[in-house]
Write an enzyme that holds these catalytic residues in place. Structure first.
Site, PDB file in Angstrom:
ATOM      1  N   GLU A   1      -6.140 -12.429   0.917  1.00  0.00           N
ATOM      2  CA  GLU A   1      -7.159 -11.429   1.233  1.00  0.00           C
ATOM      3  C   GLU A   1      -7.996 -11.154  -0.015  1.00  0.00           C
ATOM      4  O   GLU A   1      -7.493 -10.580  -0.988  1.00  0.00           O
ATOM      5  CB  GLU A   1      -6.506 -10.127   1.720  1.00  0.00           C
ATOM      6  CG  GLU A   1      -5.702 -10.296   3.002  1.00  0.00           C
ATOM      7  CD  GLU A   1      -4.951  -9.044   3.410  1.00  0.00           C
ATOM      8  OE1 GLU A   1      -4.465  -9.000   4.557  1.00  0.00           O
ATOM      9  OE2 GLU A   1      -4.839  -8.103   2.591  1.00  0.00           O
TER      10      GLU A   1
ATOM     11  N   HIS B   1      -7.802  -7.444  -1.501  1.00  0.00           N
ATOM     12  CA  HIS B   1      -6.506  -6.783  -1.684  1.00  0.00           C
ATOM     13  C   HIS B   1      -6.007  -6.957  -3.121  1.00  0.00           C
ATOM     14  O   HIS B   1      -5.814  -8.078  -3.584  1.00  0.00           O
ATOM     15  CB  HIS B   1      -5.515  -7.398  -0.684  1.00  0.00           C
ATOM     16  CG  HIS B   1      -4.138  -6.823  -0.714  1.00  0.00           C
ATOM     17  ND1 HIS B   1      -3.611  -6.139   0.352  1.00  0.00           N
ATOM     18  CD2 HIS B   1      -3.163  -6.843  -1.654  1.00  0.00           C
ATOM     19  CE1 HIS B   1      -2.365  -5.769   0.077  1.00  0.00           C
ATOM     20  NE2 HIS B   1      -2.079  -6.187  -1.144  1.00  0.00           N
TER      21      HIS B   1
ATOM     22  N   HIS C   1       0.822  -1.211   0.000  1.00  0.00           N
ATOM     23  CA  HIS C   1       0.000   0.000   0.000  1.00  0.00           C
ATOM     24  C   HIS C   1       0.860   1.267   0.000  1.00  0.00           C
ATOM     25  O   HIS C   1       0.434   2.304  -0.517  1.00  0.00           O
ATOM     26  CB  HIS C   1      -0.911   0.033   1.229  1.00  0.00           C
ATOM     27  CG  HIS C   1      -2.108  -0.854   1.134  1.00  0.00           C
ATOM     28  ND1 HIS C   1      -3.283  -0.462   0.507  1.00  0.00           N
ATOM     29  CD2 HIS C   1      -2.331  -2.108   1.600  1.00  0.00           C
ATOM     30  CE1 HIS C   1      -4.181  -1.438   0.600  1.00  0.00           C
ATOM     31  NE2 HIS C   1      -3.627  -2.444   1.255  1.00  0.00           N
TER      32      HIS C   1
ATOM     33  N   ASP D   1      -7.653  -1.847  -1.188  1.00  0.00           N
ATOM     34  CA  ASP D   1      -8.563  -2.805  -0.569  1.00  0.00           C
ATOM     35  C   ASP D   1      -9.956  -2.414  -1.029  1.00  0.00           C
ATOM     36  O   ASP D   1     -10.412  -1.287  -0.771  1.00  0.00           O
ATOM     37  CB  ASP D   1      -8.441  -2.760   0.951  1.00  0.00           C
ATOM     38  CG  ASP D   1      -7.078  -3.221   1.436  1.00  0.00           C
ATOM     39  OD1 ASP D   1      -6.463  -4.070   0.766  1.00  0.00           O
ATOM     40  OD2 ASP D   1      -6.619  -2.726   2.478  1.00  0.00           O
TER      41      ASP D   1
END
Length: 240
Positions: free
Chosen positions: A217, A220, A140, A147
Site C-alpha cells: 500500500e 501506509h 494502526h 495512511d
C-alpha cells in the site's frame, strides 16, 4: 496544554512496557490528537463517514479526527514543516484505529458480496482478508501507523482516481487511498511516470521522518521506533 501533553508523552516513554488503561483522562498516556501538535496537516478521516469501502461509518470512529502516539505526531509535524516550504502538505486518511474497528471490518468482509468497482474491482468482498487487503489485526491499533498522501498547498481539482478514495486535491499516485488492487503496491509497474515519481517522493519524505512503508500500500507507513510495538488499543476516536 501542549506542554502538558508532551509531559504525558515523555512519561509514557519510560513505561512503554507497562500495560496502560483503556482510557486515562481524555486519551491514554502517550497519545495526542494530531491537530494539537500540527493543525496545518490536512485530515480526511474516511472511516468516520460513509465514503469508504464499507460505505458506512466504522465502529469506534466517533469523530473524523487523527489520533497518534506523541512520537508519531511529532515526527509528522517535522515532515510537514519541511514540505510546506516546498508548497506541499501532508494529507492523512487514517491514523490510530481502534481494535473494535478492525473487528468490524473483518465481520463486514464475511458478509460476502461481489467486487466493488470503486474499492476492490477484481476481488470478491469475502476474499479481501485472504488476499491480504483487510487484516484481522492492524498495526494502526498500536497508534504509530498512518495512511497518508501529499497534496499541493491550495491545490485545485485534479483527475479523480479510478479506484480508491476520491480526493481530487492530492498529487497523482496512480490510485486513491484504499484501492484494494495490485496497482496500489508501492513499486507496482507499469505505472505512469508522474505517479511513480510521486510515490517515490512520499516514501522518501516519510523515511526522512523515521517511517517505513508497507510495500502493498503506497499510502501506509509505520514509525520505525514506535513506542507500543507489542500493544493494541481499543479506545474510541473522539474530538475531545
Amino acid at each position: 496544554m501542549r506542554q502538558a501533553i508532551q509531559r504525558i508523552g515523555f512519561c509514557a516513554l519510560a513505561v512503554a512496557a507497562f500495560v496502560l488503561p483503556a482510557r486515562a483522562s481524555p486519551l491514554p498516556a502517550g497519545f495526542v490528537r494530531l491537530a494539537d501538535i500540527d493543525p496545518s496537516i490536512r485530515q480526511d478521516i474516511r472511516y468516520a463517514g460513509s465514503d469508504d469501502f464499507l460505505h458506512r461509518k466504522v465502529s469506534g470512529y466517533d469523530a473524523p479526527v487523527c489520533i497518534l502516539t506523541l512520537q508519531a505526531a511529532q515526527a509528522l509535524a517535522g515532515l510537514q514543516k519541511a514540505i510546506v516550504a516546498k508548497g506541499l502538505t501532508l494529507v492523512v486518511f487514517d491514523c490510530y484505529r481502534p481494535a473494535r474497528a478492525v473487528a468490524d471490518m473483518g465481520e463486514w468482509t464475511r458478509e460476502g458480496g461481489p467486487p466493488d468497482p470503486q474499492w476492490y474491482p477484481k476481488v470478491k468482498r469475502g476474499d479481501l482478508i485472504a488476499k491480504g487487503y483487510v487484516g484481522e489485526l492492524s498495526t494502526h491499533s498500536r497508534g504509530s501507523t498512518i495512511d497518508v498522501a501529499i497534496a499541493p498547498v491550495g491545490s485545485t481539482a485534479a483527475p479523480k482516481p479510478a479506484c480508491g478514495a476520491v480526493d481530487a486535491n492530492t498529487l497523482d499516485f496512480g490510485t486513491g487511498f484504499d484501492c484494494f488492487d495490485p496497482m496500489s503496491e508501492t513499486a507496482h509497474r507499469p505505472l505512469g511516470d508522474e505517479a511513480a515519481a510521486n510515490r517515490k517522493l512520499l516514501v522518501d519524505v516519510m523515511r526522512a521522518g523515521g517511517f517505513k512503508n508497507y510495500a502493498r500500500e503506497w499510502w501506509h507507513f509505520t514509525l520505525t521506533n514506535e513506542p507500543f510495538a507489542r500493544q493494541r488499543f481499543d479506545f474510541p476516536i473522539t474530538a475531545e
